[in-house]
Design a protein around this motif. Structure first.
Motif, PDB file in Angstrom:
ATOM      1  N   LYS A 159       2.401 -13.682  -0.293  1.00  0.00           N
ATOM      2  CA  LYS A 159       2.027 -13.454   1.107  1.00  0.00           C
ATOM      3  C   LYS A 159       1.116 -12.232   1.271  1.00  0.00           C
ATOM      4  CE  LYS A 159       4.332 -16.705   3.308  1.00  0.00           C
ATOM      5  NZ  LYS A 159       5.369 -17.140   2.425  1.00  0.00           N
ATOM      6  N   ALA A 160       0.580 -11.718   0.178  1.00  0.00           N
ATOM      7  CA  ALA A 160      -0.222 -10.496   0.251  1.00  0.00           C
ATOM      8  C   ALA A 160      -1.444 -10.663   1.146  1.00  0.00           C
ATOM      9  CB  ALA A 160      -0.646 -10.056  -1.150  1.00  0.00           C
ATOM     10  N   THR A 161      -2.107 -11.808   1.067  1.00  0.00           N
ATOM     11  CA  THR A 161      -3.328 -12.007   1.856  1.00  0.00           C
ATOM     12  C   THR A 161      -3.046 -12.070   3.354  1.00  0.00           C
ATOM     13  OG1 THR A 161      -4.462 -13.104   0.019  1.00  0.00           O
ATOM     14  CG2 THR A 161      -5.294 -13.523   2.252  1.00  0.00           C
ATOM     15  N   PRO A 162      -2.103 -12.905   3.840  1.00  0.00           N
ATOM     16  CA  PRO A 162      -1.831 -12.893   5.276  1.00  0.00           C
ATOM     17  C   PRO A 162      -1.247 -11.577   5.780  1.00  0.00           C
ATOM     18  CG  PRO A 162      -0.286 -14.327   4.128  1.00  0.00           C
ATOM     19  CD  PRO A 162      -1.355 -13.978   3.151  1.00  0.00           C
ATOM     20  N   VAL A 163      -0.446 -10.912   4.956  1.00  0.00           N
ATOM     21  CA  VAL A 163       0.098  -9.615   5.371  1.00  0.00           C
ATOM     22  C   VAL A 163      -1.018  -8.585   5.472  1.00  0.00           C
ATOM     23  CG1 VAL A 163       1.630  -7.710   4.718  1.00  0.00           C
ATOM     24  CG2 VAL A 163       2.411 -10.069   4.478  1.00  0.00           C
ATOM     25  N   SER A 164      -1.955  -8.615   4.519  1.00  0.00           N
ATOM     26  CA  SER A 164      -3.103  -7.707   4.591  1.00  0.00           C
ATOM     27  C   SER A 164      -3.889  -7.946   5.867  1.00  0.00           C
ATOM     28  CB  SER A 164      -4.016  -7.910   3.375  1.00  0.00           C
ATOM     29  OG  SER A 164      -3.380  -7.534   2.182  1.00  0.00           O
ATOM     30  N   ALA A 165      -4.053  -9.212   6.230  1.00  0.00           N
ATOM     31  CA  ALA A 165      -4.765  -9.543   7.460  1.00  0.00           C
ATOM     32  C   ALA A 165      -4.034  -8.972   8.677  1.00  0.00           C
ATOM     33  CB  ALA A 165      -4.910 -11.057   7.592  1.00  0.00           C
ATOM     34  N   SER A 166      -2.715  -9.058   8.672  1.00  0.00           N
ATOM     35  CA  SER A 166      -1.935  -8.502   9.785  1.00  0.00           C
ATOM     36  C   SER A 166      -2.114  -7.000   9.888  1.00  0.00           C
ATOM     37  CB  SER A 166      -0.450  -8.846   9.608  1.00  0.00           C
ATOM     38  OG  SER A 166      -0.216 -10.235   9.734  1.00  0.00           O
ATOM     39  N   GLU A 170      -4.277  -4.906  12.961  1.00  0.00           N
ATOM     40  CA  GLU A 170      -3.422  -4.047  13.788  1.00  0.00           C
ATOM     41  C   GLU A 170      -2.347  -4.837  14.534  1.00  0.00           C
ATOM     42  OE1 GLU A 170      -5.972  -1.628  16.217  1.00  0.00           O
ATOM     43  OE2 GLU A 170      -6.690  -0.463  14.506  1.00  0.00           O
ATOM     44  N   GLU A 171      -1.773  -5.809  13.825  1.00  0.00           N
ATOM     45  CA  GLU A 171      -0.610  -6.497  14.366  1.00  0.00           C
ATOM     46  C   GLU A 171       0.624  -5.636  14.107  1.00  0.00           C
ATOM     47  OE1 GLU A 171      -0.545 -10.376  12.604  1.00  0.00           O
ATOM     48  OE2 GLU A 171      -2.540 -10.906  13.348  1.00  0.00           O
ATOM     49  N   ARG A 172       1.769  -6.061  14.610  1.00  0.00           N
ATOM     50  CA  ARG A 172       2.991  -5.264  14.480  1.00  0.00           C
ATOM     51  C   ARG A 172       3.513  -5.346  13.038  1.00  0.00           C
ATOM     52  NH1 ARG A 172       6.155  -8.344  19.148  1.00  0.00           N
ATOM     53  NH2 ARG A 172       5.250 -10.002  17.829  1.00  0.00           N
ATOM     54  N   ILE A 173       3.525  -4.189  12.377  1.00  0.00           N
ATOM     55  CA  ILE A 173       3.917  -4.131  10.971  1.00  0.00           C
ATOM     56  C   ILE A 173       5.236  -3.367  10.838  1.00  0.00           C
ATOM     57  CG2 ILE A 173       3.250  -3.441   8.652  1.00  0.00           C
ATOM     58  CD1 ILE A 173       1.419  -5.559   9.970  1.00  0.00           C
ATOM     59  N   ALA A 174       6.200  -3.988  10.173  1.00  0.00           N
ATOM     60  CA  ALA A 174       7.466  -3.324   9.876  1.00  0.00           C
ATOM     61  C   ALA A 174       7.459  -2.886   8.416  1.00  0.00           C
ATOM     62  CB  ALA A 174       8.633  -4.268  10.136  1.00  0.00           C
ATOM     63  N   VAL A 175       7.546  -1.586   8.196  1.00  0.00           N
ATOM     64  CA  VAL A 175       7.719  -1.066   6.840  1.00  0.00           C
ATOM     65  C   VAL A 175       9.207  -0.784   6.676  1.00  0.00           C
ATOM     66  CG1 VAL A 175       7.173   0.768   5.209  1.00  0.00           C
ATOM     67  CG2 VAL A 175       5.411  -0.059   6.780  1.00  0.00           C
ATOM     68  N   ALA A 211       4.487  -8.865  10.544  1.00  0.00           N
ATOM     69  CA  ALA A 211       4.459  -8.844   9.077  1.00  0.00           C
ATOM     70  C   ALA A 211       5.281  -7.664   8.600  1.00  0.00           C
ATOM     71  CB  ALA A 211       3.027  -8.744   8.557  1.00  0.00           C
ATOM     72  N   SER A 212       5.735  -7.735   7.354  1.00  0.00           N
ATOM     73  CA  SER A 212       6.587  -6.659   6.848  1.00  0.00           C
ATOM     74  C   SER A 212       6.216  -6.266   5.427  1.00  0.00           C
ATOM     75  CB  SER A 212       8.058  -7.076   6.883  1.00  0.00           C
ATOM     76  OG  SER A 212       8.295  -8.143   5.979  1.00  0.00           O
ATOM     77  N   LEU A 213       6.439  -5.002   5.137  1.00  0.00           N
ATOM     78  CA  LEU A 213       6.346  -4.454   3.789  1.00  0.00           C
ATOM     79  C   LEU A 213       7.739  -3.926   3.474  1.00  0.00           C
ATOM     80  CD1 LEU A 213       3.046  -2.381   4.213  1.00  0.00           C
ATOM     81  CD2 LEU A 213       3.274  -4.757   3.500  1.00  0.00           C
ATOM     82  N   VAL A 214       8.411  -4.515   2.502  1.00  0.00           N
ATOM     83  CA  VAL A 214       9.803  -4.201   2.218  1.00  0.00           C
ATOM     84  C   VAL A 214       9.897  -3.450   0.901  1.00  0.00           C
ATOM     85  CG1 VAL A 214      12.135  -5.111   1.965  1.00  0.00           C
ATOM     86  CG2 VAL A 214      10.492  -6.286   3.451  1.00  0.00           C
ATOM     87  N   LYS A 230       9.128 -14.019   5.297  1.00  0.00           N
ATOM     88  CA  LYS A 230       8.383 -15.159   5.826  1.00  0.00           C
ATOM     89  C   LYS A 230       6.902 -14.803   5.891  1.00  0.00           C
ATOM     90  CE  LYS A 230       8.085 -18.245   9.810  1.00  0.00           C
ATOM     91  NZ  LYS A 230       8.634 -18.568  11.161  1.00  0.00           N
ATOM     92  N   ASN A 231       6.618 -13.593   6.306  1.00  0.00           N
ATOM     93  CA  ASN A 231       5.268 -13.045   6.228  1.00  0.00           C
ATOM     94  C   ASN A 231       5.407 -11.596   5.775  1.00  0.00           C
ATOM     95  OD1 ASN A 231       2.428 -13.132   6.449  1.00  0.00           O
ATOM     96  ND2 ASN A 231       2.508 -12.096   8.424  1.00  0.00           N
ATOM     97  N   GLY A 232       5.862 -11.441   4.544  1.00  0.00           N
ATOM     98  CA  GLY A 232       6.134 -10.095   4.045  1.00  0.00           C
ATOM     99  C   GLY A 232       5.930  -9.988   2.554  1.00  0.00           C
ATOM    100  N   VAL A 233       5.817  -8.761   2.084  1.00  0.00           N
ATOM    101  CA  VAL A 233       5.657  -8.467   0.663  1.00  0.00           C
ATOM    102  C   VAL A 233       6.790  -7.552   0.237  1.00  0.00           C
ATOM    103  CG1 VAL A 233       4.162  -7.462  -1.103  1.00  0.00           C
ATOM    104  CG2 VAL A 233       3.157  -8.708   0.807  1.00  0.00           C
ATOM    105  N   LEU A 234       7.397  -7.854  -0.904  1.00  0.00           N
ATOM    106  CA  LEU A 234       8.540  -7.096  -1.409  1.00  0.00           C
ATOM    107  C   LEU A 234       8.102  -6.203  -2.560  1.00  0.00           C
ATOM    108  CD1 LEU A 234      11.605  -6.534  -1.555  1.00  0.00           C
ATOM    109  CD2 LEU A 234      11.799  -8.581  -3.009  1.00  0.00           C
ATOM    110  N   TYR A 235       8.433  -4.916  -2.449  1.00  0.00           N
ATOM    111  CA  TYR A 235       8.074  -3.930  -3.464  1.00  0.00           C
ATOM    112  C   TYR A 235       9.334  -3.369  -4.105  1.00  0.00           C
ATOM    113  CZ  TYR A 235       3.734  -3.983  -0.752  1.00  0.00           C
ATOM    114  OH  TYR A 235       2.604  -4.375  -0.080  1.00  0.00           O
ATOM    115  N   ARG A 236       9.275  -3.156  -5.408  1.00  0.00           N
ATOM    116  CA  ARG A 236      10.390  -2.566  -6.141  1.00  0.00           C
ATOM    117  C   ARG A 236      10.026  -1.154  -6.596  1.00  0.00           C
ATOM    118  NH1 ARG A 236      14.582  -5.358  -4.407  1.00  0.00           N
ATOM    119  NH2 ARG A 236      14.615  -7.552  -5.066  1.00  0.00           N
ATOM    120  N   PRO A 237      10.555  -0.134  -5.918  1.00  0.00           N
ATOM    121  CA  PRO A 237      10.316   1.242  -6.368  1.00  0.00           C
ATOM    122  C   PRO A 237      11.163   1.538  -7.598  1.00  0.00           C
ATOM    123  CG  PRO A 237      11.869   1.235  -4.553  1.00  0.00           C
ATOM    124  CD  PRO A 237      11.432  -0.194  -4.733  1.00  0.00           C
TER     125      PRO A 237
END
Length: 369
Positions: A159-166, A170-175, A211-214, A230-237
């Motif tokens: 989902k990286a491409t649609p999330v990048s577009a969001s 400047e759509e609502r982004i949840a980090v 969109a979300s960045l988790v 659903k429209n998000g990207v998951l990161y593992r720190p």
């Protein structure tokens, strides 16, 4: 090839520029047409070719992480089009005009590092960098590079491409940041109002977002995945430290099984393991070393005195008798991580003992300037 970059030129002025760049820009191999040979190419390690540069580009694509091409942009686009594969595989490609006025990021700007390479080459040549990636131009979060400097690993990239577009629209982004480094906003301006940071998945799921960045070391529950990815990207720190103790000669298979089963039971991701830690007596424990090699984990070693400086809830006289330390896995995990408590104090099964601690970082309120 041992160098990461290849510079390619096909004109008199381009060759002059490329030679100057190769002399002052480390890690660059130089390729140009043999008709411009000066006689010192063998000594300098420069490579000559004849015919169309198009013939050598497929090999250069495979051999280097970045191509610096001093040819017109349109010509380069036509030549590389048939050999493009995937944004996660293609090398960085930058183009320089024949007068050295502009350095243009053309391909793999983020994942391949072309944007960064563009800035470095432009500085070396005194040229103007041209970067058109929307997140760089707007000064916002680059989704495919988010946390990369900290070593974060992207687990869900689809989902990286649609999330990048969001993000750039400047759509609502949840980090959603439950773990990991918090100083990821590096721009000299406040976090924009359309980006909201939440400390836990539950908080974000109660809000509205596009969109979300988790960012988490947890294994998400099914309902969390459905809502957040659903429209998000998951990161593992890289936040988890494994304190390991084992009997001499314990197999890599037994150690690995203990690690994987314990992480799974605690709902933690193996991709978020930063390193393992143990007593210096285990520096040559082949089973443990094999597991660390497999997962590319650093193994940190501590002397008994160093481990004994860590207060333990349950010191062991038996462990002290054999190692000189009152515990191995528990103090190693805390000492290596810098944590004050464990996620898992200690678990023993068969020949292996494991403790788990999370690397502490400033709270989410520290994000930003």
């Amino acid at each position: 090839m041992t160098k990461p970059y290849a510079a390619v030129a096909i004109t008199k002025h381009g060759v002059e520029m490329a030679r100057n760049l190769a002399a002052g820009f480390p890690g660059t191999d130089l390729y140009y047409m043999s008709k411009f040979a000066r006689g010192d190419e063998t000594e300098l390690g420069y490579r000559m070719f004849e015919g169309s540069v198009k013939l050598i580009l497929p090999d250069l694509f495979k051999a280097y992480t970045g191509l610096i091409i001093i040819i017109s942009l349109g010509a380069v686009v036509r030549m590389i089009a048939p050999i493009l594969e995937d944004k996660k595989k293609d090398p960085a490609v930058i183009v320089i005009d024949d007068r050295g006025q502009h350095v243009i990021s053309v391909l793999s700007g983020h994942l391949g590092g072309a944007n960064e390479l563009t800035l470095e080459v432009a500085k070396a040549l005194g040229a103007r960098p041209v970067i058109t990636t929307a997140s760089d131009v707007q000064g916002t979060i680059p989704v495919d590079l988010f946390g990369r400097g900290f070593g974060w690993e992207i687990e869900s990239f689809d989902k990286a491409t649609p999330v990048s577009a969001s993000v750039v629209n400047e759509e609502r982004i949840a980090v959603v940041q439950e773990a990991g480094e918090t100083k990821w906003w590096t721009y000299d301006k406040p976090l924009p109002p359309h980006i909201t940071v939440y400390g836990h998945a539950v908080e974000a799921m109660q809000a509205e977002f596009d969109a979300s960045l988790v960012v988490t070391d947890r294994l998400l529950e099914p309902q969390e995945e459905a809502a957040l990815l659903k429209n998000g990207v998951l990161y593992r720190p890289k936040t988890l430290v494994l304190g390991i103790g084992c009997n001499r000669g314990t197999s890599a298979e037994e150690i690995e099984q203990m690690i994987i089963s314990t992480l799974s039971e605690l709902r933690l991701s193996v991709k978020s393991v930063r390193n393992a830690a143990t007593i210096v007596l285990k520096k040559d424990e082949e089973g443990l070393l094999e597991v660390c090699r497999k997962y590319k984990w650093k193994l940190e070693l501590y002397t008994p005195d160093e481990l004994n400086q860590v207060p333990l809830k349950n010191p062991s006289d038996t462990v002290f008798k054999y190692t000189g330390a009152y515990g191995v896995s528990e103090p190693a995990a805390l000492r290596s991580s810098g944590a004050v408590d464990w996620l898992l104090e200690k678990r023993k099964s068969g020949n292996v003992t494991i403790s788990i601690a999370r690397v502490p970082f400033p709270p989410g309120g520290q994000v930003g300037l």
